[in-house]
Design a protein around this motif. Structure first.
Motif, PDB file in Angstrom:
ATOM      1  N   VAL A  97      40.808  38.299  36.945  1.00  0.00           N
ATOM      2  CA  VAL A  97      39.631  38.828  37.299  1.00  0.00           C
ATOM      3  C   VAL A  97      39.191  38.278  38.419  1.00  0.00           C
ATOM      4  N   LEU A  98      39.283  37.176  39.006  1.00  0.00           N
ATOM      5  CA  LEU A  98      39.018  36.783  40.316  1.00  0.00           C
ATOM      6  C   LEU A  98      40.260  37.374  41.455  1.00  0.00           C
ATOM      7  N   TYR A  99      41.267  37.469  41.018  1.00  0.00           N
ATOM      8  CA  TYR A  99      42.174  38.579  41.700  1.00  0.00           C
ATOM      9  C   TYR A  99      41.820  39.799  41.953  1.00  0.00           C
ATOM     10  N   ALA A 100      41.409  40.286  40.853  1.00  0.00           N
ATOM     11  CA  ALA A 100      40.908  42.032  40.952  1.00  0.00           C
ATOM     12  C   ALA A 100      39.590  41.992  41.970  1.00  0.00           C
ATOM     13  N   LEU A 101      38.997  40.904  41.702  1.00  0.00           N
ATOM     14  CA  LEU A 101      37.388  41.023  42.565  1.00  0.00           C
ATOM     15  C   LEU A 101      38.062  40.680  43.860  1.00  0.00           C
ATOM     16  N   SER A 102      38.987  40.104  44.392  1.00  0.00           N
ATOM     17  CA  SER A 102      39.170  39.727  45.755  1.00  0.00           C
ATOM     18  C   SER A 102      39.744  40.924  46.475  1.00  0.00           C
TER      19      SER A 102
END
Length: 167
Positions: free
Chosen positions: A41-46
């Motif tokens: 999720v953090l990767y996607a948000l990045s």
């Protein structure tokens, strides 16, 4: 319409966040501990711009802290209780997310993530010789201590994430 769809998607992803900051699967047992899905999720948000992320900074920080607990306590990307769920994926995605949106990882933490990724690369230490087609790639089982024939084989997906982090 594009911005609304993205905001709805971000809200949905973050609505899955538990009290401890992790984003845990309710459908896939191996992902229930939450480290891999939180990193994903953090990767996607990045991939989003600052404007889209701004309303969600507290939840992003809480997700980052969830991963930091595992890293501090166990020296790897895992749930705070030490449970591993795709730690090489998690390390690569978390590293890239930090590089893109500045999650605040310290240099030593970023070095730990890179060390983990490099240790998981298939080579002689994992029972893979240079003439093997798997040599130099990444495998989901490499971090479990599996060697040689116990490995599942190089996985292009995990290899791609590892290379993105190392780039």
């Amino acid at each position: 319409p594009h911005d609304v769809a993205i905001e709805n998607a971000v809200r949905y992803l973050l609505s899955r966040q538990s009290e401890d900051g992790g984003i845990k699967s309710t459908a896939y047992g191996v992902l229930r501990p939450g480290a891999a899905t939180t990193a994903l999720v953090l990767y996607a948000l990045s991939h989003l711009d600052e404007k889209a992320l701004e309303p969600h900074q507290d939840q992003i920080a809480k997700a980052n802290e969830f991963l930091l607990l595992g890293l501090r306590e166990h020296g790897k990307v895992c749930a705070p209780d030490g449970t591993l769920d795709y730690p090489t994926y998690g390390a690569a995605m978390w590293f890239v997310a930090d590089a893109r949106i500045g999650l605040g990882l310290k240099t030593v933490q970023r070095e730990d993530l890179i060390h983990w990724i490099l240790e998981a690369q298939l080579d002689e230490e994992h029972g893979i010789e240079r003439d093997n087609v798997q040599y130099g790639g990444w495998d989901l089982e490499a971090t479990s201590g599996a060697k040689g024939d116990q490995l599942k084989g190089t996985n292009i997906s995990i290899t791609s994430f590892a290379l993105e982090a190392l780039w």
